[in-house]
Every structure is written in C-alpha cells, then in structure tokens.
Design a protein around this motif. Structure first.
Motif, PDB file in Angstrom:
ATOM      1  N   GLU A 269       0.823  -1.199   0.000  1.00  0.00           N
ATOM      2  CA  GLU A 269       0.000   0.000   0.000  1.00  0.00           C
ATOM      3  C   GLU A 269       0.862   1.256   0.000  1.00  0.00           C
ATOM      4  OE1 GLU A 269      -2.452  -0.336   3.404  1.00  0.00           O
ATOM      5  OE2 GLU A 269      -3.782  -1.876   2.548  1.00  0.00           O
ATOM      6  N   LEU A 270       1.957   1.223   0.758  1.00  0.00           N
ATOM      7  CA  LEU A 270       2.859   2.375   0.793  1.00  0.00           C
ATOM      8  C   LEU A 270       3.505   2.604  -0.562  1.00  0.00           C
ATOM      9  CD1 LEU A 270       4.015   4.517   2.726  1.00  0.00           C
ATOM     10  CD2 LEU A 270       5.905   2.972   3.185  1.00  0.00           C
ATOM     11  N   GLN A 271       3.913   1.525  -1.228  1.00  0.00           N
ATOM     12  CA  GLN A 271       4.496   1.666  -2.560  1.00  0.00           C
ATOM     13  C   GLN A 271       3.480   2.226  -3.548  1.00  0.00           C
ATOM     14  OE1 GLN A 271       5.944  -2.268  -3.441  1.00  0.00           O
ATOM     15  NE2 GLN A 271       7.762  -2.067  -2.150  1.00  0.00           N
ATOM     16  N   GLN A 272       2.232   1.749  -3.467  1.00  0.00           N
ATOM     17  CA  GLN A 272       1.193   2.262  -4.355  1.00  0.00           C
ATOM     18  C   GLN A 272       0.919   3.733  -4.068  1.00  0.00           C
ATOM     19  OE1 GLN A 272      -0.086   0.567  -6.849  1.00  0.00           O
ATOM     20  NE2 GLN A 272      -1.374   2.282  -7.509  1.00  0.00           N
ATOM     21  N   ALA A 273       0.863   4.087  -2.782  1.00  0.00           N
ATOM     22  CA  ALA A 273       0.655   5.493  -2.423  1.00  0.00           C
ATOM     23  C   ALA A 273       1.827   6.353  -2.872  1.00  0.00           C
ATOM     24  CB  ALA A 273       0.452   5.622  -0.914  1.00  0.00           C
ATOM     25  N   GLN A 274       3.051   5.820  -2.765  1.00  0.00           N
ATOM     26  CA  GLN A 274       4.231   6.549  -3.229  1.00  0.00           C
ATOM     27  C   GLN A 274       4.173   6.771  -4.735  1.00  0.00           C
ATOM     28  OE1 GLN A 274       6.528   7.816  -1.237  1.00  0.00           O
ATOM     29  NE2 GLN A 274       7.690   8.725  -2.893  1.00  0.00           N
ATOM     30  N   LYS A 275       3.707   5.750  -5.451  1.00  0.00           N
ATOM     31  CA  LYS A 275       3.556   5.888  -6.897  1.00  0.00           C
ATOM     32  C   LYS A 275       2.517   6.948  -7.236  1.00  0.00           C
ATOM     33  CE  LYS A 275       2.530   3.160 -11.036  1.00  0.00           C
ATOM     34  NZ  LYS A 275       2.134   1.818 -11.544  1.00  0.00           N
ATOM     35  N   SER A 276       1.390   6.930  -6.521  1.00  0.00           N
ATOM     36  CA  SER A 276       0.364   7.948  -6.742  1.00  0.00           C
ATOM     37  C   SER A 276       0.896   9.337  -6.416  1.00  0.00           C
ATOM     38  CB  SER A 276      -0.868   7.640  -5.877  1.00  0.00           C
ATOM     39  OG  SER A 276      -1.407   6.366  -6.194  1.00  0.00           O
ATOM     40  N   LEU A 277       1.705   9.433  -5.343  1.00  0.00           N
ATOM     41  CA  LEU A 277       2.284  10.723  -4.972  1.00  0.00           C
ATOM     42  C   LEU A 277       3.235  11.225  -6.051  1.00  0.00           C
ATOM     43  CD1 LEU A 277       2.600  12.948  -2.847  1.00  0.00           C
ATOM     44  CD2 LEU A 277       4.389  11.585  -1.771  1.00  0.00           C
ATOM     45  N   GLU A 278       4.039  10.333  -6.606  1.00  0.00           N
ATOM     46  CA  GLU A 278       4.956  10.739  -7.674  1.00  0.00           C
ATOM     47  C   GLU A 278       4.180  11.194  -8.913  1.00  0.00           C
ATOM     48  OE1 GLU A 278       8.121  11.118  -7.463  1.00  0.00           O
ATOM     49  OE2 GLU A 278       8.243  10.373  -5.405  1.00  0.00           O
ATOM     50  N   GLU A 279       3.086  10.482  -9.224  1.00  0.00           N
ATOM     51  CA  GLU A 279       2.257  10.888 -10.359  1.00  0.00           C
ATOM     52  C   GLU A 279       1.639  12.262 -10.099  1.00  0.00           C
ATOM     53  OE1 GLU A 279      -0.546   7.785 -10.860  1.00  0.00           O
ATOM     54  OE2 GLU A 279       0.878   6.377 -11.796  1.00  0.00           O
TER      55      GLU A 279
END
Length: 587
Positions: A269-279
């Motif tokens: 979940e943290l990796q997915q949230a990090q990806k969303s944050l980068e986007e």
C-alpha cells in the motif's frame, strides 16, 4: 591586516562643487583564522588613492600599525563573490553533513534499541539457563534416588536368588526323604525308626523356616514405586508446561505470520501510495510549467499593452500639439444644413464659449505643469549639494513631485486631445455656417491636415481587445493557481500521510522482528526443555520396567513360598500320622 572598506566622498563647498575628499570607511577586518569580524564604530581612513572609484564601492585594503594603507587598493566585488560561493558550498556541505549526522543518529538509535533488545534476550536466556540448571540438578537428584532404589532392588534380587538356591537344595533333600518314606510306606516295611522320624521333623521345621519372607522386600518395592510415581507426576507437570509453551509458541507464530502479512500488505500500500504521490507531483509540475507559460504570455501581453498605451499617448499628444494633424469627429452635417440659421449661429457661439473655457482650463493646467517641472528640476539641484541626511528626505519629496508631475502630464494629454476634438467640432460648425452665409472658406487648408482620428480609434480598440485578453489570461492564471494550490495541499497531505504510514510500517516491522525473535526464543526453550525431559522420561520408564519385573518376580517367589509351606504342612501331617500309627508304635 586586511580590511573591507566602503568608498566615501565628501563634496567641497566651492561654486563648481570641486575640492572633495575621498575616504574609506572600515567595515570589517580579517582575523588570523581567515574569519571576519565587524569594525566597531565609524572609523574612516583618508585615501586619495581611491578618488577614481565610485562612492559606495567596496574595496579590500591592507593597513599597517600606523593605520596607513599598504599596497594597492583592491575591489572587493570578485573576492566577495568567491567568498559567497565558498560560503554557499560550505553551507551545502554543512547541510549534507547534518543530514548524514541525522542518518547516523537514527542508525545509532536503531542499533541501541537492537542492542537493548538483544541484551534483554540474553538476560532471558541466562534466566532460562539458570532455571534449566536447577531443573537438571533436581533431575540429577531424582536420578540418584532412582539409582539407589535400583541398587536396593538389585540387592534384594540377589538375596532372593540366594534364598531360592538354598530353598531348592532343601527341597531336593526333602524330596529324597519323601521318596524314601513313600517307598517304605508302599512296602509296609518297618524301616522308619523314631530317630529318623525326628530327623525328618527337624528337616521340615528348617525347611519351613527357610522360606524367605517378602514383606520387607515388598515394602521397599512399594516405596520405590511411590518415589517413581512422584517423579512421574512432576514429569507430567513439566510435560504439560512444555505442551503449554508449544501451544503458546504456535499461537505466537500465527500472530507473527499475521504481522508479517500485514507488513507486506502495508508495504505494498505504501508503494502504491508513493507511486500515486509521484504521479501527482509530475502532474503538479506540468501545471506549474503551464502556469509559467501563461505568466510569460501575460508578461508579454502586458508589455504589448504598455507599448500600445505609450503609442496611443504619443499619437494623442501629437494630435493635441501639432498643427499639421487633426482629429476627425463625427458631426451630422446634414442636420446642420437643415438647422435654422439663427439656431446654427447660437450653437456656434455656444461651442466657441465652451472652447474658450476649455482653452483657459488647459492653459492653467499647462502653467501648473510648467511650475511642477521647475519644482522637480529645483529639487534635483538641491539634492546634488545636500548632505547625506537631508538627501534621504529630499529624494522622497522628489519622488512625490515626480509622481505629481507625471499625473498632471498624463491628465493634460487627455485634456489636449479633448481640446483638439472641440476645435474640430467647432471648425466643422463654422464651415457650415460660413457656407450658408455665403462667406468664402479661408480655412480650406484644414482638409489637407492628417486625420489621426481613425488611428486613435483603432489603437483604442486594440488596447481594449488586449485588455480583455489580458483579463482572460489573468483569470485563467488565477484558476490555475487555485488548482495548483489545491494540488500542492493535496500533495502535502499525501506526503504527511506517507510519513505517518512509513512510521507505522517501521514500528510494525520492528514489532514483527521482536515478536519473531520472541517466538524463536520460545521455540528454543521448548526444544531445550524437550531435550531434557525426554531422557528423563526414558530413564523413568526403564526404572518402572525394572521395578515391575522385580514385582513380578517377587509375586512368583511369594507364590512359590506359599506352595512350599503348604507342602511342608502336608508332609508334617503325614509324618505325624505315621508316628501315631500302631505299626510305628510296635516297631
């Protein structure tokens, strides 16, 4: 010693403003460790060598002990630029070192926590080993008791075996005598004399006394069984404790597995949230670039609008001041031709009166503008010869006067244009009036003037269009700024959530590692405890088997002894009956 100084020039009191002196105001001095410190007070050093330098310039000088300048005066600009660059690099390096120090602090904190956890584990292991040593000593004591019981049982078994052998010998002798007796009885031969009968009686008494009593042995055997059962009960309790620890280890292992799955899920979940944050950051960067493009467009359009305004103002000023140009106005000439002549004359007179009033007003404004320009020029001259303290207040006053002059000038541009427009309207009315009165037109040259009216109209239309475009762009920029602010707020919120989630994940992983270590410790204790209990159980089982074998042998001895006593009693009855028979008495 090296000093940083500022060039100051004092103006003389002559008519031409000459005769000024140049001095250097000391600002800072360099220490031996290459650091700088401010010079207290307002120390000024005369320096005619710096007369070619501008006032306010920063220089580097070397002063001797007598406060005299040694060597050349060096401009401090390049040196300060290098020092500032070095200082900037030092700041960046210090910032990087601070980040490294912070990382080291975090690493040391984690290592300290890990060492504390391992120290606690070692203390728990030591306590466990001490408990295991106590258990081992207790097991060893119990083992010694069991060995003592085994030795006692072995001794009793030897006594049983010796008694059995003696009993077997007595029985053999008795059987021989019994066979002889039976043979004599069968032959009815008087071969048994009283001495033999008494001998047989004595042998039977000895044989009955030779039967070994088993009560003492059975008592010792029962005591051995009681000790063994007590040890087995203690061992059963230990087995139950071991089973409880195994159940606890299984439950904790299940909890550790659940925590591991939760850690993995949180990490995903943290990796997915990090990806969303980068986007979101990439999208914000695109919006910021688009905003910069829009702002650049606004800047260019503002420049165009300012240039257009200046051009419009210059054309309007040209139309208002030049006699070779005119500003055409739309006048209904047909209506003037149809208007009664008296009414037309009255209209012309009214326009002439209004024009005279406007001319007086514009002249007054022109005179006021002239006075204002003279006031500005006078302030310029005063500032040149004013002191440093008076110059500040006079420059503020000069800025106000210049603003007032510019405002009057811009107002006059419109007034002049209005005046020319009124003149053009009056001229058109006058031409119609003269033509209707039959007077020849002596102002025919007005038709040869350049008409700037269409140009001004077109410039005004372009300016209005550009203002509308500028307003649209500014509105779009405002919307984009609000959108960017919302995106930045959302990114900050997401970044804050990311930090919280990361902290929670680190805490969860730390708890997971601690729980895994605790489960491993419990499993190690279970394995060690099981390794101690299993040999103890096997030893008790072997002892029980031997004691049960001894008990079985004792039962057999008891049965054999009872049988022997029964047979002895039968023999004694037989001998007694023979002794009391008449034949035995006769013999």
């Amino acid at each position: 010693m090296l000093y940083l100084a500022e060039v100051q020039k004092q103006k003389g009191g002559g008519l031409l403003g000459g005769g000024g002196k140049t001095a250097l105001k000391l600002l800072a001095c360099q220490r031996t460790d290459q650091s700088w410190s401010a010079v207290p007070g307002d120390e000024v050093i005369p320096a005619e060598e710096a007369k070619n330098l501008n006032e306010g310039a920063l220089v580097l000088i070397n002063l001797g002990g007598n406060r005299q300048i040694q060597g050349e005066i060096e401009l401090a600009g390049s040196r300060l630029a290098r020092d500032l660059q070095n200082f900037s690099r030092l700041l960046e390096k210090a910032k990087s070192q601070e980040e490294e120090i912070e990382q080291w602090k975090q690493s040391l904190t984690y290592q300290s926590q890990e060492l504390n956890r391992r120290e606690m584990e070692m203390e728990a292991r030591i306590e466990q080993m001490q408990s295991m040593e106590e258990d081992f000593e207790r097991v060893e004591q119990q083992r010694q008791e069991v060995e003592t019981a085994k030795e006692e049982a072995a001794r009793l078994a030897e006594e049983f075996e010796r008694s059995r052998q003696e009993l077997e010998g007595a029985w053999e002798h008795l059987r021989g005598e019994q066979r002889r007796l039976e043979e004599q009885i069968a032959q009815h031969a008087p071969g048994l004399d009283p001495s033999q009968a008494h001998l047989i009686q004595e042998l039977l008494e000895q044989l009955s006394q030779a039967v070994v009593p088993t009560d003492t042995v059975r008592e010792q055997l029962n005591l051995s069984f009681e000790v063994l059962n007590a040890q087995q009960a203690e061992l059963e309790e230990e087995w139950q404790q071991l089973e409880q620890r195994q159940t606890e280890a299984s439950a904790r292992q299940a909890e550790v597995d659940r925590q591991g799955e939760e850690c993995q899920q949180r990490k995903q979940e943290l990796q997915q949230a990090q990806k969303s944050l980068e986007e979101a950051k990439a999208e914000l960067k695109v919006q910021q670039n688009a905003l910069e493009i829009k702002q650049e467009s606004v800047h260019m359009l503002s420049l165009q609008l300012r240039t257009q305004g200046e051009l419009h103002q210059q054309v309007a000023r040209l139309a208002a001041t030049s006699a070779d140009v005119k500003i055409s106005q739309r006048v209904d000439l047909e209506a003037l031709e149809q208007m009664p002549l008296g009414e037309l004359q009255g209209t012309v007179q009214g326009l002439e009166q209004d024009l005279e009033k406007l001319v007086r007003f514009v002249n007054d404004q022109e005179e006021e503008l002239t006075f204002q320009r003279e006031a500005v020029e006078e302030l310029h001259e005063k500032i040149k010869s004013a002191s440093e303290y008076d110059r500040i207040s006079m420059e503020t006053e000069l800025a106000e006067e210049q603003d007032r002059y510019q405002m009057l000038d811009e107002t006059l541009v419109g007034q002049r244009r209005n005046l020319r427009e009124r003149e053009e309207i009056l001229n058109q009315h006058q031409r119609v009036l003269r033509r209707r009165q039959g007077i020849s037109d002596s102002n025919a040259s007005d038709n040869q003037k350049i008409d700037l009216g269409p140009i001004l109209t077109q410039l005004e239309a372009q300016r209005q269009q550009q203002e509308e475009d500028l307003q649209k762009l500014e509105s779009q920029i405002e919307q984009m700024r609000r959108s960017i602010n919302q995106a930045e707020e959302m990114i900050r919120h997401q970044a804050g959530e990311q930090e919280v989630k990361l902290s929670e994940l680190q805490s969860l992983e730390q708890n997971w590692h601690s729980a895994s270590a605790a489960v491993a410790q419990i499993r190690g204790q279970v394995e060690s405890y099981q390794a101690l209990l299993q040999p103890k159980q096997e030893a008790l089982s072997q002892i029980r088997q031997k004691l049960e074998a001894i008990a079985e042998a004792l039962n057999q001895i008891q049965e054999t002894g009872d049988y022997q006593l029964q047979r002895i009693a039968q023999l004694q009855q037989t001998i007694s009956s023979l002794i009391q028979s008449p034949e035995f008495a006769t013999s």
